[in-house]
Design an enzyme around this catalytic site. Structure first.
Site, PDB file in Angstrom:
ATOM      1  N   LYS A 250       1.855  -3.685   6.651  1.00 26.65           N
ATOM      2  CA  LYS A 250       2.326  -3.646   5.259  1.00 26.65           C
ATOM      3  C   LYS A 250       3.837  -3.450   5.215  1.00 26.65           C
ATOM      4  CE  LYS A 250      -1.569  -4.517   3.454  1.00 26.65           C
ATOM      5  NZ  LYS A 250      -1.806  -5.870   2.947  1.00 26.65           N
TER       6      LYS A 250
ATOM      7  N   TYR B  26      -2.299  -1.225  11.031  1.00 29.82           N
ATOM      8  CA  TYR B  26      -2.519  -1.730   9.667  1.00 29.82           C
ATOM      9  C   TYR B  26      -1.334  -1.358   8.768  1.00 29.82           C
ATOM     10  CZ  TYR B  26      -3.911  -1.882   4.835  1.00 29.82           C
ATOM     11  OH  TYR B  26      -3.910  -2.129   3.482  1.00 29.82           O
TER      12      TYR B  26
ATOM     13  N   SER C 222       0.838  -1.202   0.000  1.00 29.26           N
ATOM     14  CA  SER C 222       0.000   0.000   0.000  1.00 29.26           C
ATOM     15  C   SER C 222       0.868   1.245   0.000  1.00 29.26           C
ATOM     16  CB  SER C 222      -0.861  -0.039   1.267  1.00 29.26           C
ATOM     17  OG  SER C 222      -1.475   1.201   1.492  1.00 29.26           O
TER      18      SER C 222
HETATM   19  P1  NAD Z   1     -11.115  -7.152   1.218  1.00 29.73           P
HETATM   20  O1  NAD Z   1     -11.368  -7.124   2.678  1.00 29.73           O
HETATM   21  O2  NAD Z   1     -12.249  -6.869   0.308  1.00 29.73           O
HETATM   22  O3  NAD Z   1     -10.488  -8.565   0.793  1.00 29.73           O
HETATM   23  C1  NAD Z   1      -9.642  -9.284   1.652  1.00 29.73           C
HETATM   24  C2  NAD Z   1     -10.163 -10.713   1.714  1.00 29.73           C
HETATM   25  O4  NAD Z   1      -9.296 -11.469   2.553  1.00 29.73           O
HETATM   26  C3  NAD Z   1     -11.573 -10.810   2.305  1.00 29.73           C
HETATM   27  O5  NAD Z   1     -12.394 -11.552   1.426  1.00 29.73           O
HETATM   28  C4  NAD Z   1     -11.368 -11.524   3.638  1.00 29.73           C
HETATM   29  O6  NAD Z   1     -12.467 -12.353   3.954  1.00 29.73           O
HETATM   30  C5  NAD Z   1     -10.099 -12.312   3.367  1.00 29.73           C
HETATM   31  N1  NAD Z   1      -9.293 -12.627   4.556  1.00 29.73           N
HETATM   32  C6  NAD Z   1      -8.876 -11.782   5.533  1.00 29.73           C
HETATM   33  N2  NAD Z   1      -8.143 -12.458   6.425  1.00 29.73           N
HETATM   34  C7  NAD Z   1      -8.071 -13.749   6.017  1.00 29.73           C
HETATM   35  C8  NAD Z   1      -7.454 -14.923   6.508  1.00 29.73           C
HETATM   36  N3  NAD Z   1      -6.757 -14.937   7.647  1.00 29.73           N
HETATM   37  N4  NAD Z   1      -7.598 -16.078   5.807  1.00 29.73           N
HETATM   38  C9  NAD Z   1      -8.310 -16.101   4.666  1.00 29.73           C
HETATM   39  N5  NAD Z   1      -8.919 -15.024   4.140  1.00 29.73           N
HETATM   40  C10 NAD Z   1      -8.807 -13.858   4.819  1.00 29.73           C
HETATM   41  O7  NAD Z   1      -9.886  -6.146   0.934  1.00 29.73           O
HETATM   42  P2  NAD Z   1      -9.353  -5.558  -0.444  1.00 29.73           P
HETATM   43  O8  NAD Z   1      -9.711  -4.130  -0.500  1.00 29.73           O
HETATM   44  O9  NAD Z   1      -9.687  -6.460  -1.554  1.00 29.73           O
HETATM   45  O10 NAD Z   1      -7.802  -5.600  -0.154  1.00 29.73           O
HETATM   46  C11 NAD Z   1      -6.989  -6.673  -0.596  1.00 29.73           C
HETATM   47  C12 NAD Z   1      -5.566  -6.432  -0.154  1.00 29.73           C
HETATM   48  O11 NAD Z   1      -5.102  -5.202  -0.672  1.00 29.73           O
HETATM   49  C13 NAD Z   1      -5.369  -6.338   1.365  1.00 29.73           C
HETATM   50  O12 NAD Z   1      -4.151  -6.952   1.693  1.00 29.73           O
HETATM   51  C14 NAD Z   1      -5.309  -4.852   1.608  1.00 29.73           C
HETATM   52  O13 NAD Z   1      -4.577  -4.561   2.772  1.00 29.73           O
HETATM   53  C15 NAD Z   1      -4.586  -4.390   0.362  1.00 29.73           C
HETATM   54  N6  NAD Z   1      -4.829  -2.985   0.026  1.00 29.73           N
HETATM   55  C16 NAD Z   1      -6.112  -2.542  -0.121  1.00 29.73           C
HETATM   56  C17 NAD Z   1      -6.349  -1.215  -0.434  1.00 29.73           C
HETATM   57  C18 NAD Z   1      -7.747  -0.691  -0.560  1.00 29.73           C
HETATM   58  O14 NAD Z   1      -7.928   0.522  -0.483  1.00 29.73           O
HETATM   59  N7  NAD Z   1      -8.756  -1.521  -0.753  1.00 29.73           N
HETATM   60  C19 NAD Z   1      -5.270  -0.351  -0.648  1.00 29.73           C
HETATM   61  C20 NAD Z   1      -3.973  -0.836  -0.511  1.00 29.73           C
HETATM   62  C21 NAD Z   1      -3.768  -2.173  -0.172  1.00 29.73           C
HETATM   63  C1  WQD Z   2      -9.423   9.511   0.983  1.00 39.25           C
HETATM   64  C2  WQD Z   2      -9.627  10.991   1.212  1.00 39.25           C
HETATM   65  C3  WQD Z   2      -9.967  11.578   3.503  1.00 39.25           C
HETATM   66  C4  WQD Z   2     -13.779   9.528   3.981  1.00 39.25           C
HETATM   67  C5  WQD Z   2      -6.809   4.636   3.257  1.00 39.25           C
HETATM   68  C6  WQD Z   2      -5.786   3.884   4.061  1.00 39.25           C
HETATM   69  C7  WQD Z   2      -4.645   3.458   3.213  1.00 39.25           C
HETATM   70  C8  WQD Z   2      -5.118   2.729   1.945  1.00 39.25           C
HETATM   71  C9  WQD Z   2      -6.199   3.463   1.255  1.00 39.25           C
HETATM   72  C10 WQD Z   2      -4.993   0.362   2.277  1.00 39.25           C
HETATM   73  C11 WQD Z   2      -8.889  11.506   2.441  1.00 39.25           C
HETATM   74  C12 WQD Z   2     -11.196  11.893   2.687  1.00 39.25           C
HETATM   75  C13 WQD Z   2     -12.624  10.040   3.440  1.00 39.25           C
HETATM   76  C14 WQD Z   2     -14.803  10.454   4.388  1.00 39.25           C
HETATM   77  C15 WQD Z   2     -13.423  12.270   3.655  1.00 39.25           C
HETATM   78  N1  WQD Z   2      -5.649   1.444   2.227  1.00 39.25           N
HETATM   79  N2  WQD Z   2     -12.429  11.383   3.279  1.00 39.25           N
HETATM   80  N3  WQD Z   2     -14.580  11.786   4.194  1.00 39.25           N
HETATM   81  O1  WQD Z   2      -7.005   7.992   3.633  1.00 39.25           O
HETATM   82  O2  WQD Z   2      -6.061   7.706   1.337  1.00 39.25           O
HETATM   83  O3  WQD Z   2      -6.192   5.781   2.759  1.00 39.25           O
HETATM   84  O4  WQD Z   2      -7.226   3.808   2.170  1.00 39.25           O
HETATM   85  O5  WQD Z   2      -3.816   0.169   2.268  1.00 39.25           O
HETATM   86  O6  WQD Z   2      -3.858   2.650   4.002  1.00 39.25           O
HETATM   87  O7  WQD Z   2      -5.312   4.741   5.101  1.00 39.25           O
HETATM   88  O8  WQD Z   2      -8.308   6.748   1.849  1.00 39.25           O
HETATM   89  O9  WQD Z   2     -10.654   6.690   1.190  1.00 39.25           O
HETATM   90  O10 WQD Z   2     -10.086   6.844   3.643  1.00 39.25           O
HETATM   91  O11 WQD Z   2      -9.696   8.814   2.181  1.00 39.25           O
HETATM   92  O12 WQD Z   2     -13.257  13.484   3.517  1.00 39.25           O
HETATM   93  O13 WQD Z   2     -15.848  10.061   4.906  1.00 39.25           O
HETATM   94  O14 WQD Z   2     -11.009  11.231   1.475  1.00 39.25           O
HETATM   95  O15 WQD Z   2      -9.721  12.604   4.442  1.00 39.25           O
HETATM   96  O16 WQD Z   2      -8.435  12.777   2.133  1.00 39.25           O
HETATM   97  P1  WQD Z   2      -6.870   7.145   2.449  1.00 39.25           P
HETATM   98  P2  WQD Z   2      -9.771   7.190   2.233  1.00 39.25           P
END
Ligand code: NAD
Ligand code: WQD
Length: 341
Positions: A156, A152, A127
């Site tokens: 990562k 969290y 991330s």
């Molecule tokens: P999500 O929660 O939709 O998907 C994650 C899946 O993993 C879920 O289906 C959950 O049931 C499963 N899971 C969690 N723990 C588990 C375990 N111990 N065993 C088996 N399954 C398990 O999340 P997502 O948004 O699809 O994110 C996927 C990956 O990407 C994560 O590692 C997240 O940290 C990373 N990521 C997400 C974002 C984002 O904004 N969505 C941004 C950066 C990184």
């Molecule tokens: C985006 C922008 C908020 C909600 C998070 C995690 C990061 C990554 C992505 C996984 C910001 C603003 C949001 C609301 C708002 N995930 N906001 N009102 O903060 O970039 O990151 O998700 O790895 O680790 O921290 O994403 O979607 O929460 O926010 O004004 O109700 O929207 O302040 O500027 P963010 P976000």
């Protein structure tokens, strides 16, 4: 013969979109997920989109015995894409031990299984959170990592370190860490998308739920930042574009095209977008107004961050295709589809 790819967390948001793209590109997909944050119906929906049902087992990756049993029954896995993790930043502050256990024990179990069962290739969901507030923008992969501001985020950073150190100790293991910026949107079929539990933490699900009337108003966290319009800036990319990057990463590893055992790529559009611009894009793309109110800053928020994706553009031959408006439209179509139930 089709290459078999294990997708952990494959019924989740990004994993399900990636499963679709892998199947479309001719891979065999096997999903393991404990359904903590996703629904089993996703498997049928992947089948509906692609015409192929992926393999699926309900499995908690923290359960080492069950994981070992899974690998002893599933041979010839060409690569693993490891999505499974808990991902709610705020919740991780309240429940640090659950986050460290789930996100790190699962990774260690998986890498031990890779060694034991001779699986060589791993793609890891990292991330942009690892950068904190970067000094230079757009941020490149060699920017110094900042101390994580949440458990969290720390999972990562530590996850990347676990992988890097394992790769350097074992020449049979190769890995790519993908640092996602802000994934948004849903599959154009509106059959799969993001399913936030309870009140969404992230901006776009909050926008779509507000537009739908599920929430009274969107609270915008601050407009007094040092940015052109005062609102925070992020790099929002369409989840289908993001999913496609995983296919490219898998091909790079399985074709032996990687330049070193451990590689890191930023995945973003390269465009910084303010919260206000994001709201305006949603309204433009859907014709629906979003009721919002500016409130205090959210503690821990980064002021501005966007990717320099040129390393991924050049080395992976990957770049984002969808516009912000297209991504917002798909997020809205998905919201409408799930509320029909
Ligand atoms: P999500 O929660 O939709 O998907 C994650 C899946 O993993 C879920 O289906 C959950 O049931 C499963 N899971 C969690 N723990 C588990 C375990 N111990 N065993 C088996 N399954 C398990 O999340 P997502 O948004 O699809 O994110 C996927 C990956 O990407 C994560 O590692 C997240 O940290 C990373 N990521 C997400 C974002 C984002 O904004 N969505 C941004 C950066 C990184
Ligand atoms: C985006 C922008 C908020 C909600 C998070 C995690 C990061 C990554 C992505 C996984 C910001 C603003 C949001 C609301 C708002 N995930 N906001 N009102 O903060 O970039 O990151 O998700 O790895 O680790 O921290 O994403 O979607 O929460 O926010 O004004 O109700 O929207 O302040 O500027 P963010 P976000």
């Amino acid at each position: 013969m089709k290459k078999k790819i294990l997708v952990t967390g494959g019924t989740g948001y990004i994993g399900s979109h990636t499963a679709v793209e892998l199947i479309n590109e001719g891979f065999e997909v096997v999903i393991i997920d404990n359904l903590y944050n996703s629904e089993i119906e996703v498997i049928e929906r992947i089948e509906k989109i692609t015409g192929t049902k992926p393999g699926f087992e309900v499995l908690d990756i923290c359960d080492n015995e069950k994981l070992t049993d899974f690998f002893s029954r599933n041979k010839n896995i060409s690569a693993i894409i490891h999505f499974a993790a808990y991902k709610a930043v705020g919740e991780s502050v309240r429940k640090p031990l659950e986050y460290y256990r789930n996100n790190l024990v699962s990774l260690i179990n998986l890498m031990e299984a890779m060694k034991k069962f001779m699986v060589s290739n791993l793609v890891f969901s990292s991330s942009c959170t690892v950068y904190g507030q970067p000094e230079k923008l757009p941020v490149t992969e060699d920017a110094p990592l900042q101390p994580a501001t949440s458990p969290y985020g720390n999972t990562k950073q530590v996850g990347e370190a676990i992988i890097r150190d394992t790769v350097s100790s074992d020449e049979n293991i190769r890995a790519i860490a993908l640092r996602y910026f802000n994934p948004i949107g849903a599959h154009p079929s509106a059959l799969i998308g993001e399913l936030p539990r309870g009140i969404p933490e992230n901006l776009v699900p909050y926008i779509t739920q507000t537009a739908h009337g599920l929430r009274d108003e969107l609270k915008v966290f601050g407009n007094d930042y040092d940015t052109p319009d005062g609102y925070c800036i992020r790099d929002y990319l369409h989840v289908v574009d993001l999913a496609k990057a995983h296919v490219v990463a898998v091909k790079r590893l399985t074709d032996g095209k990687n330049k070193s055992g451990y590689e890191v790529f930023n995945l973003g559009t390269g465009q910084g977008v303010s919260v206000l611009e994001a709201i305006q894009a949603f309204e433009r793309a859907t014709g629906v107004k979003v009721k919002y109110r500016v409130v205090d800053r959210r503690p821990g928020d980064i002021e501005k961050i966007w990717a320099d994706p040129s390393y991924a553009n050049i080395e992976l031959g990957w770049k984002t295709i969808s516009t912000l408006d297209q991504a917002m439209k798909t997020a809205w179509d998905w919201e409408n589809q799930i509320r029909k139930k």
